[in-house]
Scaffold this active site. Structure first.
Site, mmCIF file in Angstrom:
data_model
loop_
_atom_site.group_PDB
_atom_site.id
_atom_site.type_symbol
_atom_site.label_atom_id
_atom_site.label_comp_id
_atom_site.label_asym_id
_atom_site.label_seq_id
_atom_site.Cartn_x
_atom_site.Cartn_y
_atom_site.Cartn_z
ATOM 1 N N ASN A 107 143.416 -44.896 -12.438
ATOM 2 C CA ASN A 107 142.533 -43.953 -13.217
ATOM 3 C C ASN A 107 141.016 -43.682 -12.624
ATOM 4 O OD1 ASN A 107 141.733 -42.431 -16.071
ATOM 5 N ND2 ASN A 107 140.553 -44.050 -15.735
ATOM 6 N N SER A 165 144.828 -37.430 -10.187
ATOM 7 C CA SER A 165 144.242 -36.373 -9.231
ATOM 8 C C SER A 165 143.450 -35.502 -9.958
ATOM 9 C CB SER A 165 145.390 -35.899 -8.565
ATOM 10 O OG SER A 165 144.925 -34.990 -7.514
ATOM 11 N N TYR A 171 135.249 -34.496 -2.811
ATOM 12 C CA TYR A 171 135.949 -34.956 -4.053
ATOM 13 C C TYR A 171 137.346 -34.220 -4.032
ATOM 14 C CZ TYR A 171 137.082 -35.507 -9.015
ATOM 15 O OH TYR A 171 137.907 -35.750 -10.056
ATOM 16 N N LYS A 208 141.042 -36.184 -3.806
ATOM 17 C CA LYS A 208 142.106 -35.790 -5.072
ATOM 18 C C LYS A 208 143.540 -35.465 -4.180
ATOM 19 C CE LYS A 208 140.435 -37.801 -7.387
ATOM 20 N NZ LYS A 208 140.832 -38.793 -8.279
#
Length: 311
Positions: free
Chosen positions: A110, A159, A186, A190
């Site tokens: 997480n 994600s 970023y 992801k």
């Protein structure tokens, strides 16, 4: 999407609603980044269902405080804390060694960083790719023996719909040659989360270990501290509370509908549709995040970067 996995839950469901009626007694769980935001609500729901939960966190003081609060709520000492710095491969290895081969049923990857200024970790990797992907890659692969002892077990990679901002640049994942863009970095990390879950599941599903990736929703937590207000306003229609944001993680970890399945990208407590033009912004999964060849290529690149040969 024909045969898409759905549930009676949706975008407004909370983690505690999703976990109701699920019995996790005797099941061990690790939640990375469990000291804030969605991680707290994920850990809370799992503990309410009877799981033993280890918060793997950078801030031990905050983690200890959260663990104490949840333990009081559930009336039992089910939540504990250990240190993990995902930006340090040495820290990841030390954490995995401390866990050893104790049975592990749920690993919730997480933790993360979002749209931060350009930087590199102590191992020389771009910060977002390192923390969001490489640290979790190494952690999960090192914990495979524990996951095998906890079967049926699941790995959850958190994600984001931001994966639509970038595929993985296999030639320059660390932005050494191209100009740095915080949101592109970023998005790349992801996408890596989704591809990792796809390949991990392919490699381990025959052993009773499955993996899923997911979009939790847009939640204004400390994760987004680098995001300008103007960018938040553009996606405010997707905003959820932290209790709602944790629901898909908890559903991915526990849903009977997902038994025997894996490698899926989830959103709003259901399997996401593959994105096509005309779908609302921030929904669906990009085709390149479902590409098995890219997933295998990422696995090989990740092995090389973390110095780990796992077959």
């Amino acid at each position: 999407m024909t045969g898409r996995v759905t549930s009676r839950f949706g975008a407004q469901s909370t983690a505690l609603e999703v976990i109701e009626g699920i019995d996790l007694a005797g099941r061990a769980t690790i939640v990375t980044g469990g000291a804030s935001g969605v991680g707290v609500e994920t850990a809370r729901a799992l503990a309410h269902a009877g799981a033993s939960v280890l918060l793997a966190v950078r801030d031990l003081q905050a983690g200890t405080r959260i663990a104490a609060v949840i333990n009081v709520e559930v009336g039992a000492d089910r939540v504990s804390v250990d240190f993990l710095e995902l930006g340090s491969l040495a820290s990841v290895r030390a954490f995995a060694e401390r866990w050893g081969e104790r049975p592990l049923s749920l690993l919730i990857n997480n933790a993360g960083v979002m749209a931060c200024p350009q930087g590199t970790t102590e191992d020389g990797f771009e910060t977002q790719f390192a923390v969001n992907h490489l640290g979790h890659f190494l952690l999960t692969t090192l914990l495979v023996p524990a996951l095998e002892k906890g079967v049926p077990s699941r790995v959850i990679a958190v994600s984001s719909s931001a994966h639509a901002l970038s595929d993985v640049d296999f030639d320059d994942p660390d932005f050494r040659k191209r100009p740095y863009d915080a949101f592109q970095a970023y998005g790349q990390s992801k996408t890596a989360n989704a591809l990792f879950a796809l390949e991990f599941d392919r490699r381990h599903r025959d052993r009773g270990i499955h993996a899923f990736s997911l979009m939790p929703g847009v939640i204004q937590t400390n994760l987004g501290r680098h995001v300008p207000d103007a960018d938040w306003s553009a996606i405010e229609h997707l905003t959820k509370t932290v209790e709602q944001g944790a629901s898909t993680s908890v559903w991915a970890a526990t849903a009977p509908e997902l038994e025997g399945k894996g490698g899926l990208y989830l959103e709003n407590c259901a399997e996401a549709e593959v994105f096509v033009r005309g779908m609302p912004r921030g929904t669906g999964v990009m085709p390149y995040a479902r590409d098995p060849d890219a997933a295998r290529r990422l696995w090989a690149l990740s092995e090389e970067k973390v110095g780990l040969a796992v077959g």
